[in-house]
Design an enzyme around this catalytic site. Structure first.
Site, short mmCIF file in Angstrom:
data_model
loop_
_atom_site.label_atom_id
_atom_site.label_comp_id
_atom_site.label_asym_id
_atom_site.label_seq_id
_atom_site.Cartn_x
_atom_site.Cartn_y
_atom_site.Cartn_z
N HIS A 173 -1.20 9.71 11.99
CA HIS A 173 -0.16 8.50 12.12
C HIS A 173 1.03 8.43 11.47
CE1 HIS A 173 0.51 4.23 11.66
NE2 HIS A 173 -0.20 4.11 12.75
N ASP A 250 -7.29 9.52 5.78
CA ASP A 250 -6.87 7.91 6.29
C ASP A 250 -7.87 7.73 7.05
OD1 ASP A 250 -6.06 6.08 8.27
OD2 ASP A 250 -4.14 7.25 9.03
N GLN A 253 -9.36 4.29 11.20
CA GLN A 253 -10.25 4.27 12.47
C GLN A 253 -11.65 4.66 12.05
OE1 GLN A 253 -9.00 2.95 15.07
NE2 GLN A 253 -6.93 2.93 14.65
N LYS A 276 -8.06 -3.94 10.76
CA LYS A 276 -8.73 -3.14 11.85
C LYS A 276 -10.37 -3.30 11.79
CE LYS A 276 -5.52 0.43 12.90
NZ LYS A 276 -4.14 -0.07 12.55
N CYS A 419 2.12 5.13 17.25
CA CYS A 419 2.77 5.70 15.77
C CYS A 419 2.21 7.24 15.54
CB CYS A 419 2.19 4.78 14.87
SG CYS A 419 2.90 3.23 14.77
#
Length: 464
Positions: A173, A250, A253, A276, A419
């Site tokens: 991202h 990261d 997700q 999220k 992104c």
């Protein structure tokens, strides 16, 4: 395509049965709406015939899902961009502002003490949710992007030197690329990028070979927001630590969709976003190992992050306060804590198991549509995709698809580069469409999407 008129959005509440939404308003209200007959060929699910899937059971907590958009039942397939919020989270935010709104850490009166207790309790809930060993390893930030910037500017500027290497993948991202570009320009560090293998996932063998004594940081995603693939973080951490490098994950997700145990992963830093994972916007968090946070200088200066301030110098608070300058997003943090409670009550293993099933169903149904190109690995016994598909339809722009799906069918997907412009360039496209699911989605949502997509493709092909 000139002359094609799209109708403007319109909204109407819709629910298969009466919905009671608990609230902190003085009067509890019950909402009842008539079922709309759908023109789609996907099977209509009635209250009596609904299978007892997690998606069907969870939908009652999300009033936003029970409405019409542009004359069609809303089918929300954009949870990778932001999730919807259950009633319990909305109530937690409402409760704060209605009953104990006050600044934290700065007052001895009841409201301030109450707000402080709930704010710090939320930190403990986040720590427990990802199995951090101490709540002081959780730093509240505006979002995951700010959390990565915090590490980049505080740890990065203090530790990276000319010739040091930071390893990333082309699938990151932008929030995990741009901060390191800025820091590398300031420090002389070198960014190295892992490309994709033939399965369209980051090449793990290349990553392992790339790690050397020059490597100081590996900054990678846990689950890709485009490819739906996941990386073996535990293995990557071992390889990086063998050469003394740190690892930043990261997890935007992954944290909302599966069990994430930071002690098991053993990563040095991990970031995620509230919005999220059923929480509000405007807040995220950084997990950092205690010894690293203690050694890092402040990211921002001001109130709250200090120990003492003199005219010629200041001393700084211990983490996490050192990195939380100014008044924080108090209500949002408390609501994030409520989101952690909500997800934990369902059970993250149960959510993950259900989403694996949904992911396979989405991929198979979408792959059956002619001229569709899905990015990322094919699902198999050894490959579990995340519950999202980024795709293109030959000869059609993804934004045209997304616009028609929304305005003619009430189906919400995303279009653009998500992104991830470097990844799209690597794949040879400027943009893609993306359908992404969460545990409140159902196979019927997927069926409605596929029917709508087929109609959309047919409409545009009629002009060729």
């Amino acid at each position: 395509m000139e002359g094609v008129a799209m109708k403007l959005p319109s909204f109407k509440s819709l629910a298969p049965a009466a919905i009671s939404v608990a609230s902190t308003f003085s009067t509890r209200r019950s909402f009842s709406f008539a079922r709309r007959s759908s023109s789609l060929s996907a099977a209509t699910i009635t209250a009596d015939s609904e299978p007892a899937s997690l998606g069907h059971r969870a939908r009652k907590d999300f009033r936003i899902l029970h409405q019409e958009v542009n004359g069609s039942k809303l089918v929300y397939l954009d949870s990778a961009a932001t999730s919807q919020k259950p009633a319990a989270v909305l109530e937690a935010l409402q409760n704060y502002y209605e009953f104990y709104n006050s600044n934290v850490h700065r007052g001895i009166h009841y409201l301030s003490a109450k707000a402080t207790d709930e704010f710090e309790l939320a930190r403990k809930k986040v720590a427990r949710f990802i199995n951090a060993s101490d709540s002081r390893e959780i730093v509240f930030t505006r979002n995951a992007t700010e959390a990565i910037n915090l590490v980049a500017y505080s740890w990065g500027l203090s530790n990276l030197k000319p010739g040091d290497e930071v390893i990333l993948t082309v699938a990151e991202h932008h929030s995990c690329i741009v901060p390191w570009q800025i820091v590398s320009q300031k420090t002389g560090a070198v960014l190295k990028f892992v490309t994709l293998n033939e399965d369209e996932v980051p090449d793990i063998d290349m990553l392992r070979e790339m790690i050397s004594e020059k490597t100081k940081l590996v900054a990678v995603h846990h689950v890709s927001n485009v490819l739906a693939s996941s990386l073996p973080i535990e293995e990557i951490v071992v390889w990086a630590h063998d050469v003394g490098a740190k690892v930043l994950v990261d997890a935007c997700q992954s944290v909302p969709h599966m069990v994430v145990d930071v002690q098991k992963l053993n990563a040095d830093f991990l970031v995620a976003s509230s919005h999220k994972m059923c929480g509000p916007t405007g807040i995220g968090f950084l997990y950092g190992k205690s010894d690293l946070l203690l050694a890092m200088p402040p990211f921002l200066g001001g109130g709250e992050m200090i120990s003492d301030v003199f005219l010629d110098h200041s001393t700084y608070a211990e983490p996490p306060s050192r990195f939380e300058a100014g008044t924080p997003a108090i209500g949002e943090a408390i609501a994030l804590g409520a989101a952690c409670d909500y997800l934990s009550d369902i059970g993250m293993p149960k959510i993950h198991e259900y989403e694996v099933e949904l992911a396979k169903y989405l991929y198979e149904k979408l792959a059956s549509v002619p001229d569709v190109r899905i990015y990322g690995p094919r699902p198999s016994e050894s490959v579990q995709r995340a519950a999202l598909c980024s795709f293109n339809v030959e000869g059609l722009h993804p934004t045209d698809l997304a616009t028609f799906l929304d305005q003619q069918h009430g189906v919400a997907i995303r279009s653009g580069h998500h992104c991830a412009q470097p990844l799209h360039r690597y794949l040879g496209v400027n943009a893609s469409a993306r359908a992404s699911l969460y545990f409140y989605n159902t196979k019927e949502d997927v069926d409605s999407f596929i029917v709508a997509l087929a109609d959309t493709v047919s409409f545009f092909n009629s002009f060729k």
